[in-house]
Design a protein around this motif. Sequence first.
Motif, PDB file in Angstrom:
ATOM      1  N   GLY A 110       0.921  -1.406   0.114  1.00 14.91           N
ATOM      2  CA  GLY A 110       0.264   0.128  -0.211  1.00 14.91           C
ATOM      3  C   GLY A 110       0.881   1.222  -0.021  1.00 14.91           C
ATOM      4  N   ALA A 111       0.216   2.307   0.343  1.00 13.11           N
ATOM      5  CA  ALA A 111       0.549   3.729   0.092  1.00 13.11           C
ATOM      6  C   ALA A 111       1.105   4.069  -1.337  1.00 13.11           C
ATOM      7  CB  ALA A 111       1.516   3.993   1.055  1.00 13.11           C
ATOM      8  N   GLN A 112       1.624   5.408  -1.478  1.00 11.85           N
ATOM      9  CA  GLN A 112       2.081   5.933  -2.688  1.00 11.85           C
ATOM     10  C   GLN A 112       3.303   4.991  -3.106  1.00 11.85           C
ATOM     11  OE1 GLN A 112       0.305   7.860  -4.537  1.00 11.85           O
ATOM     12  NE2 GLN A 112      -1.118   7.678  -3.064  1.00 11.85           N
ATOM     13  N   PRO A 140      -5.964  -0.446  -4.203  1.00 12.08           N
ATOM     14  CA  PRO A 140      -7.085  -1.422  -3.796  1.00 12.08           C
ATOM     15  C   PRO A 140      -8.086  -1.546  -4.864  1.00 12.08           C
ATOM     16  CG  PRO A 140      -7.194   0.836  -3.014  1.00 12.08           C
ATOM     17  CD  PRO A 140      -5.986   0.731  -3.797  1.00 12.08           C
ATOM     18  N   ALA A 163      -1.922  -0.818   3.812  1.00 11.83           N
ATOM     19  CA  ALA A 163      -1.989   0.624   3.991  1.00 11.83           C
ATOM     20  C   ALA A 163      -2.882   1.471   2.776  1.00 11.83           C
ATOM     21  CB  ALA A 163      -0.627   1.491   4.046  1.00 11.83           C
ATOM     22  N   TYR A 164      -3.907   0.991   2.729  1.00  9.17           N
ATOM     23  CA  TYR A 164      -4.836   1.661   1.771  1.00  9.17           C
ATOM     24  C   TYR A 164      -5.726   2.575   2.272  1.00  9.17           C
ATOM     25  CZ  TYR A 164      -3.154  -1.535  -1.741  1.00  9.17           C
ATOM     26  OH  TYR A 164      -2.585  -2.331  -2.714  1.00  9.17           O
ATOM     27  N   GLY A 165      -5.919   2.894   3.619  1.00  7.53           N
ATOM     28  CA  GLY A 165      -6.761   3.604   4.323  1.00  7.53           C
ATOM     29  C   GLY A 165      -8.251   2.879   4.621  1.00  7.53           C
ATOM     30  N   ALA A 166      -9.008   3.191   5.530  1.00 15.02           N
ATOM     31  CA  ALA A 166     -10.059   2.270   6.010  1.00 15.02           C
ATOM     32  C   ALA A 166     -11.191   3.086   5.037  1.00 15.02           C
ATOM     33  CB  ALA A 166     -10.435   2.554   7.214  1.00 15.02           C
ATOM     34  N   GLY A 198      -3.653   2.274   7.643  1.00  9.60           N
ATOM     35  CA  GLY A 198      -4.120   3.401   7.443  1.00  9.60           C
ATOM     36  C   GLY A 198      -2.661   4.223   6.762  1.00  9.60           C
ATOM     37  N   GLY A 199      -2.295   5.261   7.570  1.00 12.12           N
ATOM     38  CA  GLY A 199      -1.104   6.135   6.971  1.00 12.12           C
ATOM     39  C   GLY A 199       0.312   5.975   7.792  1.00 12.12           C
ATOM     40  N   ASP A 202       3.398   5.908   5.804  1.00 12.66           N
ATOM     41  CA  ASP A 202       3.793   7.592   5.496  1.00 12.66           C
ATOM     42  C   ASP A 202       4.551   7.959   6.734  1.00 12.66           C
ATOM     43  OD1 ASP A 202       2.391   7.287   2.996  1.00 12.66           O
ATOM     44  OD2 ASP A 202       0.487   8.313   3.828  1.00 12.66           O
ATOM     45  N   ARG A 225      -3.563  16.429  13.229  1.00 12.97           N
ATOM     46  CA  ARG A 225      -4.104  16.093  11.786  1.00 12.97           C
ATOM     47  C   ARG A 225      -4.889  16.996  11.172  1.00 12.97           C
ATOM     48  NH1 ARG A 225      -4.588   9.815  10.818  1.00 12.97           N
ATOM     49  NH2 ARG A 225      -3.464  10.206   9.011  1.00 12.97           N
ATOM     50  N   ARG A 232      -8.862  17.310   5.277  1.00 16.62           N
ATOM     51  CA  ARG A 232      -9.402  16.193   6.101  1.00 16.62           C
ATOM     52  C   ARG A 232     -10.774  16.460   7.036  1.00 16.62           C
ATOM     53  NH1 ARG A 232      -5.735  11.726   6.862  1.00 16.62           N
ATOM     54  NH2 ARG A 232      -6.881  10.841   8.386  1.00 16.62           N
ATOM     55  N   ARG A 235     -13.658  14.625   6.787  1.00 10.21           N
ATOM     56  CA  ARG A 235     -13.558  13.148   7.450  1.00 10.21           C
ATOM     57  C   ARG A 235     -13.750  13.690   9.113  1.00 10.21           C
ATOM     58  NH1 ARG A 235      -8.869   9.971   5.341  1.00 10.21           N
ATOM     59  NH2 ARG A 235      -9.128   9.299   7.008  1.00 10.21           N
TER      60      ARG A 235
HETATM   61  N1  UDP Z   1      -3.723   4.768  -0.179  1.00 12.75           N
HETATM   62  C1  UDP Z   1      -3.120   4.033  -1.131  1.00 12.75           C
HETATM   63  N2  UDP Z   1      -4.206   3.908  -2.177  1.00 12.75           N
HETATM   64  C2  UDP Z   1      -5.392   4.425  -2.269  1.00 12.75           C
HETATM   65  C3  UDP Z   1      -5.871   5.265  -1.004  1.00 12.75           C
HETATM   66  C4  UDP Z   1      -5.096   5.273  -0.232  1.00 12.75           C
HETATM   67  O1  UDP Z   1      -2.312   3.501  -1.174  1.00 12.75           O
HETATM   68  O2  UDP Z   1      -6.241   4.112  -3.301  1.00 12.75           O
HETATM   69  C5  UDP Z   1      -2.853   5.143   0.736  1.00 12.75           C
HETATM   70  C6  UDP Z   1      -2.396   6.749   1.234  1.00 12.75           C
HETATM   71  O3  UDP Z   1      -1.264   6.495   0.516  1.00 12.75           O
HETATM   72  C7  UDP Z   1      -1.947   6.381   2.415  1.00 12.75           C
HETATM   73  C8  UDP Z   1      -3.007   5.584   3.174  1.00 12.75           C
HETATM   74  O4  UDP Z   1      -3.591   4.746   2.181  1.00 12.75           O
HETATM   75  O5  UDP Z   1      -0.855   5.898   2.725  1.00 12.75           O
HETATM   76  C9  UDP Z   1      -4.222   6.057   4.083  1.00 12.75           C
HETATM   77  O6  UDP Z   1      -3.591   7.103   4.670  1.00 12.75           O
HETATM   78  P1  UDP Z   1      -4.733   7.825   5.759  1.00 12.75           P
HETATM   79  O7  UDP Z   1      -4.173   8.887   6.250  1.00 12.75           O
HETATM   80  O8  UDP Z   1      -6.029   8.450   4.861  1.00 12.75           O
HETATM   81  O9  UDP Z   1      -5.233   6.786   6.585  1.00 12.75           O
HETATM   82  P2  UDP Z   1      -6.083   6.736   7.784  1.00 12.75           P
HETATM   83  O10 UDP Z   1      -4.834   6.494   8.753  1.00 12.75           O
HETATM   84  O11 UDP Z   1      -6.754   8.092   8.169  1.00 12.75           O
HETATM   85  O12 UDP Z   1      -6.911   5.508   7.718  1.00 12.75           O
END
Ligand code: UDP
Length: 251
Positions: A110-112, A140, A163-166, A198-199, A202, A225, A232, A235
């Motif tokens: 996940g993540a970027q 995802p 790490a795709y966020g919830a 989640g993040g 990052d 945050r 955000r 949210r």
């Molecule tokens: N993310 C991803 N692909 C997506 C959407 C989100 O990889 O299509 C990643 C985004 O880069 C980040 C994580 O998912 O690393 C979500 O971070 P966010 O801070 O929104 O998550 P939270 O901790 O609030 O659930």
Amino acid sequence: MKPRSVEILGVRVDDVTYREACDIAEALIRRGGAHQFATVNPEFIMAARDDDEFRQVLASTALNVPDGAGVVWAAGRRGVKLRERVAGVDLMLKLCALAARHRWRVFFLGAQPGVAERAAAALVLAHPGLMVAGAYAGSPRREEEMAIVARVRAAQPQLLFVAYGAPAQDKWLARNLPLLATVAGDDAGGGIVGMGVGGAFDFIAGVQKRAPDWVQRANLEWLYRLVRQPWRWRRQTALIRFAVAAMLESR
Ligand code: UDP
């Protein structure tokens, strides 16, 4: 092994400490099979109210840790004193320390692009001996699911962080963890524990800064945050709706 739990607005939250969550992960990996952990915070609970699939996912996880001061507060109003707030990113760090000791293979999904690799590298520096089974951004999106599952299966991890966020990450795990269980069970002599984080990548990779300790201790991480990522705010209105709903529930 089942911890005490509390229902908050229809979502189960387990009363575990970091230590106990790690012990449970270890026991499940030894036992075999696929097991999902979720890090439940107020946003999860509010999202699950309007999302049947997410609610079902959270009902069938092996462990729902209390991530967020709001959850601890709401449990208290229901007469259950949760012993510790278990933040997803901190639990992930502790599980990685345990993984290094037990030589578990860890996959970071996940993540970027590039962030999972950087997070994995930072964790290897912190925990020499950590076995990185793979690090991959993927996405995802359903179209990519088969290819990603094949990639993770081939890597045979005992721990999988997504790490795709919830709720995308938690739904992804619920759909795909069972497909990853047999391989881990056959070859690596153990089960697999998957957790949406989640993040967290990052923060660990240093792409996002985490709130200073004193802000976390004052339970103001949400405010930090909001100031750093003002987009955000929408949210975060979930926090206010959560507080109102939790107060009504515990009247
Ligand atoms: N993310 C991803 N692909 C997506 C959407 C989100 O990889 O299509 C990643 C985004 O880069 C980040 C994580 O998912 O690393 C979500 O971070 P966010 O801070 O929104 O998550 P939270 O901790 O609030 O659930």
